[in-house]
Design a protein around this motif. Structure first.
Motif: not given
Length: 199
Positions: A21-26, A9-13, A77-84
């Motif tokens: 559009n929206i740029d998200f840094w995680l 999991t990652g976190k939106v920073e 702060g949102t926690e996000v499920n991640l998969e490469r």
């Protein structure tokens, strides 16, 4: 292409809005291993890495993506499920997942069943997007088996490991989740529709 087996999991920073559009840094445990143009599934939505500054990376969600997914609900702060993306050198542990979210659903109930969790999700059902018991469904990027299927809703059973390791443990009734339906089922539905078997 993905498998629906969450890697971390990652976190939106940081969130930066640019027109529609929206740029998200995680932040993510494997951010330093990422490369620009690499595909990463975020809650099941495939996004392209556009910048890396370890331990952070940036992805961009365009208007169409924001309209079809729950990414517009993210906050810092949102926690996000991640998969490469999938490597074709090992076992396919989940099922074939494209990272293309079909639509969103809403959590209707969450039951703790002696350590496992039974979650019911409602969605706008159509002939193209349906579920069957013991079929595959992807919820927030997680490959899951449908336990029960009804009109406009389905239920999944979550084992303790998945509950602890993903952002499923943060879900509450009324939350919006990303759904990707089984690709084989979608092809079958489209063929039947072409033959006027279903409407």
């Amino acid at each position: 292409m993905f498998t629906g087996i969450i890697e971390a999991t990652g976190k939106v920073e940081k969130i930066e809005r640019r027109e529609s559009n929206i740029d998200f840094w995680l932040s993510a445990p494997f951010a330093g291993e990422l490369e620009i143009d690499q595909s990463v599934a975020h809650n099941g939505c495939c996004l392209t890495v556009v910048e890396v500054v370890n331990p952070f990376y940036k992805v961009t969600a365009i208007h169409e993506t924001l309209a079809k997914t729950n990414l517009g609900c993210w906050d810092v702060g949102t926690e996000v499920n991640l998969e490469r993306c999938l490597r074709f050198e090992g076992r396919l542990d989940g099922h074939i997942v494209q990272g293309h979210v079909d639509k969103t659903g809403v959590v209707d109930s969450i039951e703790n069943r002696n350590g496992s969790y039974f979650i019911t999700i409602k969605y706008d059902e159509s002939a193209e997007y349906t579920t069957v018991p013991q079929g595959s469904i992807t919820v927030n990027g997680i490959s899951l088996t449908v336990a029960e299927s009804g009109a406009g809703q389905f239920s999944v059973a979550i084992i303790p490991y998945t509950w602890a390791f993903t952002n499923m443990r943060n879900l509450e009734k009324g939350d919006v989740v990303n759904l990707e339906f089984d690709i084989i089922g979608k092809y079958v539905a489209k063929l039947l529709k072409k033959q006027n078997v279903i409407k």
